[in-house]
Motif scaffolding. Structure first.
Motif, PDB file in Angstrom:
ATOM      1  N   HIS A   1      -4.104   2.594  -0.167  1.00  0.00           N
ATOM      2  CA  HIS A   1      -2.771   2.184  -0.615  1.00  0.00           C
ATOM      3  C   HIS A   1      -2.640   0.668  -0.694  1.00  0.00           C
ATOM      4  O   HIS A   1      -1.985   0.133  -1.598  1.00  0.00           O
TER       5      HIS A   1
ATOM      6  N   GLN B   1       8.612   1.399   2.136  1.00  0.00           N
ATOM      7  CA  GLN B   1       7.379   2.147   1.870  1.00  0.00           C
ATOM      8  C   GLN B   1       6.194   1.264   1.519  1.00  0.00           C
ATOM      9  O   GLN B   1       5.143   1.766   1.123  1.00  0.00           O
TER      10      GLN B   1
ATOM     11  N   TYR C   1       2.136   4.573   5.388  1.00  0.00           N
ATOM     12  CA  TYR C   1       1.832   4.105   4.038  1.00  0.00           C
ATOM     13  C   TYR C   1       0.695   3.083   4.036  1.00  0.00           C
ATOM     14  O   TYR C   1       0.125   2.796   2.986  1.00  0.00           O
TER      15      TYR C   1
END
Length: 401
Positions: free
Chosen positions: A295, A67, A290
């Motif tokens: 992020h 992730q 992701y």
């Protein structure tokens, strides 16, 4: 054992006083030396700050690795280049006989921000090299307490990347985005015999200092008015996006007064903290949901201890403002026939709230001369022009080369 009276008499003896003084001086000297060493370690810290590859990755589970917004195998041709400054993550791929293009990313998002541009250029037959600036992505970096993140440091990093290649990079085109544009122009002014093409995308370098607010001047001052630990916390808070819409993904240098009640009341211009990207959810790596801008920034804040210090030092010392002399040097080299460069291209977002197109066009033409600088304004694009409008930059490269 001597009694107290004998010790008292002994303490009055000249020889005793001399011996005691020498011993005391020795102890004091040892204490001062220890404090000096201990204080030096506290002040300067380690010689460089490790990257997430060494500091954070070993502790992650397989699910956490899957992730990651920036996996360690994100791009082809990865290598880690070691130096006294720490390690630099470099990516290089494309035809070995293709014309060489070196891409330099901005202040907050690492080299994967230019993934789309890099792949598009390789598809056209070019050889590309990208790297994470010190303190970003998977590059470690020198401690800001011992090294300023300035022209000299970034020039050294570029040269380290070039020499690490298995093929010679003795002639190449530089494409710099945001802070990377400022670094690219600065490098070109010193090494005209290496750079055959220069494309500055939403570039820093000539950002007008009138856009810097008093709050930002205080926050990034070097006079010790605020403790460095407090500055780091404030900057991290302003860069942090979390689960909500991104507030800040570029330098916290605001415009004019920031005392207005609404962010929308702020005038445009300058490296500022609000409305930097039209969308912080732009995906940087294909097939990796992701890997969004927000992020990746948050990942660096959490897992890269050098990110915030490098960010702050870059604001203070990198060639972001008042670079007219260095840019003029590029123009002088072109007119004198020094080096391989014969033109400079600016690619600007029409609605960029950081690099105001009209301002940079005016200042660049005055500095370079209208015969040297070429302008491309990308309609409807903001500061993320290098990320979501890569095809426009590829067209410029094709036209220039």
């Amino acid at each position: 054992m001597p009694c107290l009276s004998e010790l008292s008499e002994l303490s009055e003896h000249p020889a005793f006083r001399l011996a005691f003084g020498v011993a005391g001086a020795a102890c004091f000297g040892t204490f001062v030396l220890w404090r000096s060493i201990h204080g030096s370690l506290e002040l300067h810290g380690p010689p460089h700050i490790p990257s997430p590859r060494d500091a954070a990755m070993p502790a992650l589970s397989e699910d956490e690795v899957r992730q990651l917004p920036y996996p360690s195998d994100a791009l082809p041709g990865a290598r880690d280049v070691q130096s006294p400054y720490g390690s630099t993550r470099v990516y290089e791929w494309g035809p070995a006989d293709g014309r060489r293009l070196l891409l330099i990313h901005g202040i907050s998002t690492p080299s994967i921000a230019l993934t789309g541009l890099a792949y598009s250029l390789v598809e056209r037959g070019y050889r590309v090299m990208l790297f994470d600036l010190f303190g970003r992505g998977y590059s470690s970096g020198p401690s800001p307490s011992t090294h300023q993140y300035d022209s000299a440091l970034y020039t050294s990093q570029i040269l380290l990347c070039l020499q690490s290649s298995p093929i010679p990079w003795t002639s190449f085109t530089l494409i710099g985005y945001s802070l990377g544009g400022a670094i690219a122009a600065d490098f070109t002014s010193y090494f005209p015999n290496l750079v055959e093409g220069l494309v500055l995308v939403a570039s820093g370098g000539l950002i007008r200092t009138e856009h810097i607010s008093w709050k930002s001047r205080l926050l990034y001052s070097t006079g010790g008015l605020l403790p460095e630990s407090l500055i780091e916390r404030l900057v991290a808070k302003r860069l942090w996006t979390g689960p909500v819409e991104a507030r800040s993904i570029e330098p916290e240098i605001a415009t004019a007064s920031t005392s207005s009640s609404s962010d929308h009341d702020e005038p445009k211009g300058g490296l500022r903290s609000h409305a930097v990207y039209t969308s912080s959810n732009i995906v940087l790596l294909p097939e990796n949901p992701y890997s969004t801008v927000s992020h990746v920034v948050d990942w660096q804040i959490i897992h890269h201890q050098g990110f915030i210090p490098a960010f702050i030092s870059s604001i203070r010392y990198a060639p972001i403002h008042n670079q007219h002399q260095r840019w003029k040097k590029i123009a002088d080299n072109i007119r004198n026939g020094t080096g391989k460069l014969n033109q400079v291209w600016l690619v600007l977002g029409e609605i960029d709230p950081i690099i105001i197109a009209d301002e940079l066009v005016e200042d660049a033409q005055a500095t370079f001369g209208e015969d040297i600088v070429h302008i491309k304004i990308v309609k409807g694009s903001g500061h993320e022009v290098a990320i979501d409008r890569a095809s426009e930059i590829v067209d410029v490269v094709e036209q220039m080369l």
